[in-house]
Design a protein around this motif. Structure first.
Motif, PDB file in Angstrom:
ATOM      1  N   ARG A 257      44.748  21.437  51.111  1.00 29.45           N
ATOM      2  CA  ARG A 257      44.130  22.751  51.245  1.00 29.45           C
ATOM      3  C   ARG A 257      44.643  23.789  50.274  1.00 29.45           C
ATOM      4  N   GLU A 258      45.616  23.437  49.167  1.00 29.55           N
ATOM      5  CA  GLU A 258      46.061  24.398  48.287  1.00 29.55           C
ATOM      6  C   GLU A 258      45.777  23.812  46.865  1.00 29.55           C
ATOM      7  N   LEU A 259      46.040  22.370  46.711  1.00 30.09           N
ATOM      8  CA  LEU A 259      45.792  21.840  45.222  1.00 30.09           C
ATOM      9  C   LEU A 259      44.449  21.544  45.229  1.00 30.09           C
ATOM     10  N   GLY A 260      43.657  20.978  46.308  1.00 29.32           N
ATOM     11  CA  GLY A 260      42.431  20.604  46.233  1.00 29.32           C
ATOM     12  C   GLY A 260      42.103  19.204  45.770  1.00 29.32           C
ATOM     13  N   PRO A 261      40.674  18.447  45.459  1.00 27.22           N
ATOM     14  CA  PRO A 261      40.631  17.171  45.097  1.00 27.22           C
ATOM     15  C   PRO A 261      40.726  16.935  43.788  1.00 27.22           C
ATOM     16  N   TYR A 262      40.895  17.867  43.054  1.00 23.24           N
ATOM     17  CA  TYR A 262      40.901  17.733  41.487  1.00 23.24           C
ATOM     18  C   TYR A 262      42.222  17.627  40.795  1.00 23.24           C
ATOM     19  N   ILE A 263      43.232  17.774  41.538  1.00 22.93           N
ATOM     20  CA  ILE A 263      44.622  17.890  41.054  1.00 22.93           C
ATOM     21  C   ILE A 263      45.371  16.887  41.799  1.00 22.93           C
ATOM     22  N   PRO A 264      45.623  15.755  41.218  1.00 27.23           N
ATOM     23  CA  PRO A 264      46.369  14.713  41.991  1.00 27.23           C
ATOM     24  C   PRO A 264      47.832  15.228  42.346  1.00 27.23           C
ATOM     25  N   ALA A 265      48.260  14.673  43.687  1.00 28.32           N
ATOM     26  CA  ALA A 265      49.628  15.126  43.890  1.00 28.32           C
ATOM     27  C   ALA A 265      49.776  14.424  45.211  1.00 28.32           C
ATOM     28  N   VAL A 266      51.122  14.189  45.560  1.00 29.23           N
ATOM     29  CA  VAL A 266      51.543  13.662  46.888  1.00 29.23           C
ATOM     30  C   VAL A 266      52.890  14.427  47.323  1.00 29.23           C
ATOM     31  N   VAL A 267      52.686  14.759  48.777  1.00 31.10           N
ATOM     32  CA  VAL A 267      53.848  15.134  49.395  1.00 31.10           C
ATOM     33  C   VAL A 267      54.167  14.318  50.469  1.00 31.10           C
ATOM     34  N   THR A 268      55.442  13.978  50.511  1.00 25.80           N
ATOM     35  CA  THR A 268      55.618  12.743  51.633  1.00 25.80           C
ATOM     36  C   THR A 268      57.261  13.292  52.264  1.00 25.80           C
ATOM     37  N   VAL A 269      57.095  13.575  53.449  1.00 23.93           N
ATOM     38  CA  VAL A 269      58.459  13.647  54.076  1.00 23.93           C
ATOM     39  C   VAL A 269      58.816  12.364  54.470  1.00 23.93           C
ATOM     40  N   GLY A 270      59.819  11.591  53.756  1.00 25.22           N
ATOM     41  CA  GLY A 270      60.326  10.159  54.101  1.00 25.22           C
ATOM     42  C   GLY A 270      61.513  10.251  55.046  1.00 25.22           C
ATOM     43  N   ALA A 271      62.208  11.173  55.591  1.00 25.84           N
ATOM     44  CA  ALA A 271      63.146  11.255  56.377  1.00 25.84           C
ATOM     45  C   ALA A 271      63.329  12.485  57.035  1.00 25.84           C
ATOM     46  N   PHE A 272      63.746  12.374  58.378  1.00 25.29           N
ATOM     47  CA  PHE A 272      63.925  13.443  59.233  1.00 25.29           C
ATOM     48  C   PHE A 272      65.251  12.970  59.878  1.00 25.29           C
ATOM     49  N   HIS A 273      66.082  13.811  59.649  1.00 28.96           N
ATOM     50  CA  HIS A 273      67.617  13.706  60.481  1.00 28.96           C
ATOM     51  C   HIS A 273      68.039  14.810  61.293  1.00 28.96           C
ATOM     52  N   ALA A 274      68.056  14.537  62.649  1.00 33.52           N
ATOM     53  CA  ALA A 274      68.450  15.620  63.463  1.00 33.52           C
ATOM     54  C   ALA A 274      68.965  15.088  64.850  1.00 33.52           C
ATOM     55  N   GLY A 275      70.085  15.611  65.399  1.00 32.28           N
ATOM     56  CA  GLY A 275      70.557  15.496  66.617  1.00 32.28           C
ATOM     57  C   GLY A 275      71.530  14.160  66.917  1.00 32.28           C
ATOM     58  N   THR A 276      72.196  14.037  68.065  1.00 35.22           N
ATOM     59  CA  THR A 276      73.065  12.913  68.208  1.00 35.22           C
ATOM     60  C   THR A 276      72.771  12.182  69.608  1.00 35.22           C
ATOM     61  N   ARG A 277      72.157  12.884  70.389  1.00 34.32           N
ATOM     62  CA  ARG A 277      71.654  12.245  71.637  1.00 34.32           C
ATOM     63  C   ARG A 277      70.585  13.038  72.515  1.00 34.32           C
ATOM     64  N   GLY A 278      69.703  12.616  73.399  1.00 32.77           N
ATOM     65  CA  GLY A 278      68.684  13.133  74.031  1.00 32.77           C
ATOM     66  C   GLY A 278      68.973  14.457  74.539  1.00 32.77           C
ATOM     67  N   ASN A 279      70.275  14.562  75.309  1.00 31.76           N
ATOM     68  CA  ASN A 279      70.503  15.932  76.176  1.00 31.76           C
ATOM     69  C   ASN A 279      71.320  16.894  75.366  1.00 31.76           C
ATOM     70  N   ILE A 280      71.054  16.840  73.877  1.00 32.96           N
ATOM     71  CA  ILE A 280      71.766  17.949  72.996  1.00 32.96           C
ATOM     72  C   ILE A 280      70.879  18.251  72.093  1.00 32.96           C
ATOM     73  N   ILE A 281      70.499  19.477  71.893  1.00 33.38           N
ATOM     74  CA  ILE A 281      69.862  20.303  71.080  1.00 33.38           C
ATOM     75  C   ILE A 281      70.818  20.375  69.857  1.00 33.38           C
ATOM     76  N   PRO A 282      70.481  19.920  68.713  1.00 29.80           N
ATOM     77  CA  PRO A 282      71.304  20.296  67.383  1.00 29.80           C
ATOM     78  C   PRO A 282      71.151  21.571  66.844  1.00 29.80           C
ATOM     79  N   ASP A 283      72.215  21.790  66.154  1.00 31.13           N
ATOM     80  CA  ASP A 283      72.138  22.895  65.163  1.00 31.13           C
ATOM     81  C   ASP A 283      71.434  23.113  64.012  1.00 31.13           C
ATOM     82  N   ARG A 284      70.817  21.941  63.672  1.00 33.81           N
ATOM     83  CA  ARG A 284      70.355  21.839  62.176  1.00 33.81           C
ATOM     84  C   ARG A 284      69.535  20.528  62.168  1.00 33.81           C
TER      85      ARG A 284
END
Length: 452
Positions: A257-284
């Motif tokens: 939606r910003e670069l368009g079809p004529y400017i080749p680029a890739v943006v990949t989120v390859g890692a997502f780290h958060a939390g330690t267990r299901g009943n704790i909302i982490p602080d980051r």
């Protein structure tokens, strides 16, 4: 982005290959069977015993020992675990052949009898599986095999051969580290730099492209702040997982939606780290992104968009403070020198066959281009190509043109990615040797004419 790569062309340079040059190279390539067994043994060994970036201790020691046996002067510990071997054989060009040694934190699922079960420690201190999922086992085995074949046939060429076994390519830091550690000051300044990268193409194929071959890469680390608390009371927290999840979705619109079809680029989120267990909302929450572009301006636009989107999502989610968005490792696009590619192809096409032209640059990245930009002096011409590694039996299961078939099976970084040893390894050695001799044999002929 690297400086434009100007040619180090010598007076005898020519895109065409003289018949005598072809005959000399053909005689050397006819001797390839004398090294194939050693190359196969190295490939199996490297594949079964991979090492992560910055941990290539065993691999480097094996490479160094083989080069010494072949008569090279060897320098070790260059930029970490880098190895450089130099073989001086009279007057002529200095040709640098480069291969990379490191593996990836991937659990192998190929089912091969020599599959890796190795473990390693990643930069975060985590115990992880390790696999050669990008072909560096092939690169290194072929590099050593090419060095051996050239050393055995030094009566056929004149000049200096520099063999570079590079660490930490996957961390996009190995080439930069070797240069910072005085690679060429400790060996010799190359006139040309050659190399290859395994691709999911039919084994035997050699794929060239003048100009841009591979994209530049930029790693971006994001930390999103929150307010932790009990999972049963989310209203008392600021959930960074929700904010980060929204950011991940919105980041996908940068290219579409910003670069368009004529400017080749890739943006990949390859890692997502958060939390330690299901009943704790982490602080980051932490995100690790990989960005691929073909010019510095586009890279700057993408980085600015990442910062804008992440900050906006944090504001919308009531984050207690601004997020952290840090540009980490980066590498410029890989730009092949047109004259160097033409010179190498002029040798490979009549001798190897199966030489193709990539119809477009690929969004994978390589840091080999950093070896072509010395601190002082002009850039070094690069001739870098893609090497097919999919055996005929696997290849024939796919349909369509070759470029379409390349995307039908497991690709680089997949837990199922591997090379069929033959004819991949033989062709990898032949490709490296023929490219080196495109310079070294031509200089030998020029020297012979001058003596006469």
């Amino acid at each position: 982005m690297a400086a434009p790569q100007t040619s180090h062309a010598r007076p005898s340079d020519s895109a065409g290959a003289a018949p005598g040059t072809l005959d000399d190279i053909r005689r050397v390539l006819a001797d390839v069977e004398t090294v194939v067994e050693n190359v196969e043994a190295l490939y199996y060994d490297f594949h079964e015993h991979p090492e992560l970036s910055h941990h290539e201790v065993r691999t480097a020691a094996i490479v160094a020992e083989h080069l010494r046996r072949c008569g090279f002067q060897v320098v070790t510990g260059v930029g970490g675990h880098g190895v450089a071997g130099i073989l001086r054989n009279g007057d002529g060009s200095v040709v640098a052949m480069r291969g990379d040694m490191d593996a990836l934190p991937v659990e192998e699922k190929t089912g091969l009898k020599y599959a890796s079960v190795a473990r390693g420690v990643d930069p975060h201190g985590n115990d992880v599986p390790v696999m050669h999922a990008c072909g560096h086992d092939v690169h290194t085995a072929c590099l050593v095999g090419a060095a051996e074949l050239l050393a055995k046939n030094r009566d056929a060429w004149s000049g200096t051969l520099l063999v570079i076994a590079q660490p930490a390519e996957e961390a996009v830091s190995g080439a930069r580290s070797m240069m910072a550690d005085g690679l060429y000051e400790r060996t010799a300044m190359p006139d040309v730099l050659i190399g290859q990268h395994l691709a999911p193409a039919r084994a035997g194929m050699v794929i060239h492209r003048a100009g841009a071959l591979m994209a530049g890469a930029m790693n971006v680390n994001v930390e999103i702040p929150g307010v932790g608390g009990h999972g049963s009371q989310p209203q008392l927290t600021v959930d960074p997982i929700v904010i980060a999840s929204s950011a991940v979705v919105r980041l996908q619109t940068i290219v579409s939606r910003e670069l368009g079809p004529y400017i080749p680029a890739v943006v990949t989120v390859g890692a997502f780290h958060a939390g330690t267990r299901g009943n704790i909302i982490p602080d980051r929450a932490k995100l690790e992104l990989s960005v691929r572009t073909f010019d510095a301006n586009t890279g700057d636009r993408v980085l600015a968009a990442i910062e804008r989107i992440v900050k906006a999502e944090c504001m919308a989610g009531r984050a207690p403070r601004d997020p952290s968005v840090e540009k980490a490792e980066s590498v410029p696009p890989l730009i092949n020198d047109a004259e160097a590619v033409a010179r190498v192809r002029a040798i490979q096409e009549p001798l190897l066959g199966d030489v193709f032209t990539a119809p477009f640059a690929v969004t994978g990245s390589e840091d080999v281009g950093l070896l072509a930009v010395p601190e002082d002096g002009p850039s070094i011409p690069v001739a870098f190509w893609l090497l097919g590694g999919v055996g005929r039996e696997r290849w024939d299961r796919f349909e369509g043109p070759w470029i379409q078939r390349m995307q039908a099976g497991p690709g680089n970084h997949s837990p199922f990615f591997y090379a069929d040893p033959q004819p991949t390894l033989r062709r990898g050695v032949e490709a490296m040797v023929s490219a080196a001799l495109a310079y070294l044999c031509g200089d030998r002929e020029a020297a012979t004419r001058a003596d006469a």
